[in-house]
Each structure stands twice: as structure tokens, then as C-alpha cells.
Enzyme design. Structure first.
Site, PDB file in Angstrom:
ATOM      1  N   TYR A 208      70.580  -3.618 -12.971  1.00 35.07           N
ATOM      2  CA  TYR A 208      71.614  -3.011 -12.140  1.00 35.07           C
ATOM      3  C   TYR A 208      71.118  -1.658 -11.661  1.00 35.07           C
ATOM      4  CZ  TYR A 208      75.308  -6.286 -13.594  1.00 35.07           C
ATOM      5  OH  TYR A 208      76.078  -7.402 -13.797  1.00 35.07           O
TER       6      TYR A 208
ATOM      7  N   ASP B 148      82.807  -6.835 -10.301  1.00 37.06           N
ATOM      8  CA  ASP B 148      84.167  -6.379 -10.048  1.00 37.06           C
ATOM      9  C   ASP B 148      84.418  -6.129  -8.564  1.00 37.06           C
ATOM     10  OD1 ASP B 148      84.803  -6.469 -12.714  1.00 37.06           O
ATOM     11  OD2 ASP B 148      84.346  -4.350 -13.067  1.00 37.06           O
TER      12      ASP B 148
END
Length: 256
Positions: free
Chosen positions: A112, A54
Site C-alpha cells: 500500500y 474502503d
């Protein structure tokens, strides 16, 4: 002309971009890389990444593939591309791969990391790289709550309502929380809290929503057991907290 496929590994700071995927309303990582590839290869090409990030999200190691008829050796693409890319995007590796390799569908594991700066006084030097939380966080409670995410679950309650995929079952192998003392900007006043999420795949906003839930637990606003209740609800419409994008890093993509 004979086609070949190149696997590209690169990192970026996502602050100045509207995410990885090409956008009509602003610059993207994909757009910048494809523009440079066209200049170096002398033909248009499209890169296919392991997944999109994003707006504001960073990547220490993102992976993509593209097809080309150029005869330029793969290792020579690294300095050639880095010459023309913006300073906040860097190619780390380029290698020839079989034509059936797919940067997205062949992924077996992703990692992540999410960085939280937990201190009363904000640090302006890392405002684009960490989620700055002023309230004290109970890390032990966060670790207990994080345990509920480990395993194979339907993560419908921890994804954006705009998530298009039907199958929302994912396997999370590990959620680790590490704490590091900080003495650079405000000596003795704060800590860096790094959340590591390792799994076979993640839904849209899933890591940020898991992080948001753990922060609420750390603040004492949510009970540890509430995380399990949310997970069991399997409902994308339930109330949730979405941690901001700038603390999130795509850390590693594994294909073996």
C-alpha cells in the site's frame, strides 16, 4: 459446459464509490465490474478480490478472480470490459489460472502507498488523491516511529474495533517514507510525502491508522516512543488517529 477461472487485474479511482465490496447504499467497484462481466460473458458471475478497499480508497493494482463458462479468450476481455466500464475503473490484465487459484487466500505480499501533501496552501487539483496536511511534518521522526511497525506484531491497536478476524498478528516487511518537492501549484512551498507499507497482510484500517500515528509524530503531538507503547498495548480500544481514505492506494498484490 466446462468451467474456467480468470484472474483479473484492474485499477480504480475510488472517489465516486462506497468501497470495493458490493453495497446496498451506493455504487461499488465490485458492482460495476460484475455488471460489465455479465454483459460481456452473457451470464452472471461473482468476482472475489484480494481484499476490499474502503470508500474513497484507490487501487493502482487490485486483483480478483471469477468463474465462467464463456469461451472468450482472456486477453480479449480487457478491451471488451474497458469499453463498458466507467472511466475511473480500468482492467489492466486478464489471464486463465488453475481452478484452485484464489485471489484472496493465495496472496503472499501486499503493498500500500499513502500520499500526504504537506504544504500550507491546499491544492484543489489533488483533493481526492492526497491527505493535505498544513502543519510542518518532521519526516525524520516519522521514519524513526515507522521502524516500530516493521516485523511480526499483534496489530490490535492499529485496526478498527469492527475488525472481525481473531488473529491480528501480521508481518510488515517495510515502511518507507519518501519526500518529493512540488513546484506545480505552489512553487517551493510544499512536498509530497509518500508512505510505502509492504507486508504479508493488513487488518481493516491498519494502514490508515499507522499513517495517522506517523502524522501525529510528524506534527510533534506524539513522541516517537508513543507508537511503540500503542503497539505493545495490543488493544483495539486505545486512542488512535485514522488518516482519511482518499490518500490511500492499494499499490500491488503479489502471489509469488
Amino acid at each position: 459446459m466446462e468451467w474456467r477461472k480468470i484472474k483479473l487485474t484492474f485499477g480504480y479511482q475510488g472517489t465516486a464509490y462506497y468501497g470495493f465490496q458490493r453495497q446496498t447504499n451506493g455504487p461499488s467497484i465490485q458492482q460495476e465490474i460484475e455488471k460489465v462481466l455479465e454483459r460481456v460473458l452473457q451470464h452472471e458471475t461473482t468476482i472475489v478480490a484480494s481484499g476490499r478497499t474502503d470508500s474513497g480508497v484507490h487501487a493502482r493494482e487490485q486483483v480478483a478472480h471469477f468463474r465462467t463458462t464463456s469461451r472468450i479468450p482472456a486477453d480479449r476481455l480487457i478491451p471488451a470490459m474497458n469499453t463498458f466500464l466507467p472511466d475511473d475503473i480500468v482492467v489492466l490484465n486478464a489471464e486463465d489460472v488453475p481452478m484452485d487459484f484464489h485471489a484472496r487466500y493465495d496472496v503472499v505480499e501486499k503493498t500500500y502507498k499513502y500520499r500526504i501533501l504537506n504544504q500550507r496552501v491546499p491544492d484543489p487539483f489533488i483533493r481526492d488523491w492526497a491527505y493535505q496536511v498544513k502543519a510542518p511534518l518532521d519526516v525524520e521522526k516519522m521514519r524513526k516511529a515507522a521502524g516500530y511497525f516493521v516485523g511480526t506484531h499483534d496489530f490490535s491497536s492499529f485496526c478498527c474495533v469492527r475488525t472481525r478476524v481473531e488473529d491480528k498478528v501480521r508481518t510488515v516487511y517495510e515502511v518507507r517514507i519518501d519526500v518529493q518537492k512540488r513546484d506545480d501549484f505552489t512553487p517551493g512551498q510544499g512536498v509530497d510525502i509518500w508512505l510505502t507499507f509492504r507486508g504479508n497482510g493488513f487488518l481493516y484500517n491498519m494502514v490508515r491508522m499507522m499513517t495517522g500515528a506517523l502524522v501525529e509524530v510528524g506534527k510533534g503531538r506524539w513522541d516517537v516512543e508513543y507508537v511503540k507503547q500503542l503497539l505493545d498495548a495490543k488493544d483495539s480500544n486505545v486512542g488512535k488517529e485514522n488518516a482519511p481514505p482518499h490518500g490511500l492506494y492499494l499499490w500491488k498484490v503479489n502471489y509469488e
